[in-house]
Design an enzyme around this catalytic site. Sequence first.
Site, PDB file in Angstrom:
ATOM      1  CE  LYS A 121      78.967 -10.420  43.314  1.00  0.00           C
ATOM      2  NZ  LYS A 121      78.143 -11.138  44.326  1.00  0.00           N
ATOM      3  CB  SER A 152      83.958 -12.872  44.424  1.00  0.00           C
ATOM      4  OG  SER A 152      84.650 -11.865  43.735  1.00  0.00           O
TER       5      SER A 152
END
Length: 237
Positions: free
Chosen positions: A144, A126
Amino acid sequence: MDQQQASSDMSPRDQPAAVLVVGGSSGIGASIVQQLQDHGRPVIALNRHAQPPVDVTSQDALPTVSGPLAGLVYCPGSLQLAPFDRLQLEQFRQDLEINVIGAVRVIQQYLDSLKESGHASIVLFSTVAVQRGMPFHASIAAAKGAVEGLTRSLAAELAPAIRVNAIAPSLTDTPLASRLLRSDRQRAAADERHPLKRIGQAADIASAARYLLSPESSWVTGQVLAVDGGLSVVERL
């Protein structure tokens, strides 16, 4: 053990279960491959420079793996930064394709091999921009954010045989981020923004990935591990 190249039979059954690193040719991915090999972990690396080359955004079939996989790391990413009103829908689609759809495609392809090991670990990526709102990050933060949702959903669905976690770095000195670090002034400003007064190095992120792939993290799943110099949670006066 030397890095294994992708082939029709990449992981012989008489070898310890390997970790599959997708996108391991440079930056964080290359550092993960190196650290795993330095610690005696067999590694299979798939990327656009391997033989055969692998592009996660294409419709070409992914290489097959023979035998169990102990882990899977999905490293491909993107970094399109622009004001929201200048971002095109195609840029949002591109970020989703490489960060989310590519990860889904890879995990589905190798899920049986991961289940076969009985105690596998998946590591996704992420960004700090999901936790901490940042201007000009709308496209990548949206993609993300989906990765974080995928991480938690798969952690619930695949337990206890497979653990699924993500790492959320801040700015890291990699080829992907090179245009943000082209001058000493840019680097100094980036260092200063972080409570620990430096940007990340690929080895910082790779060490976290290695931990999540190891038995030491055997009671960790569904987590998004911030490796960001404190940027997401620490405020300095």
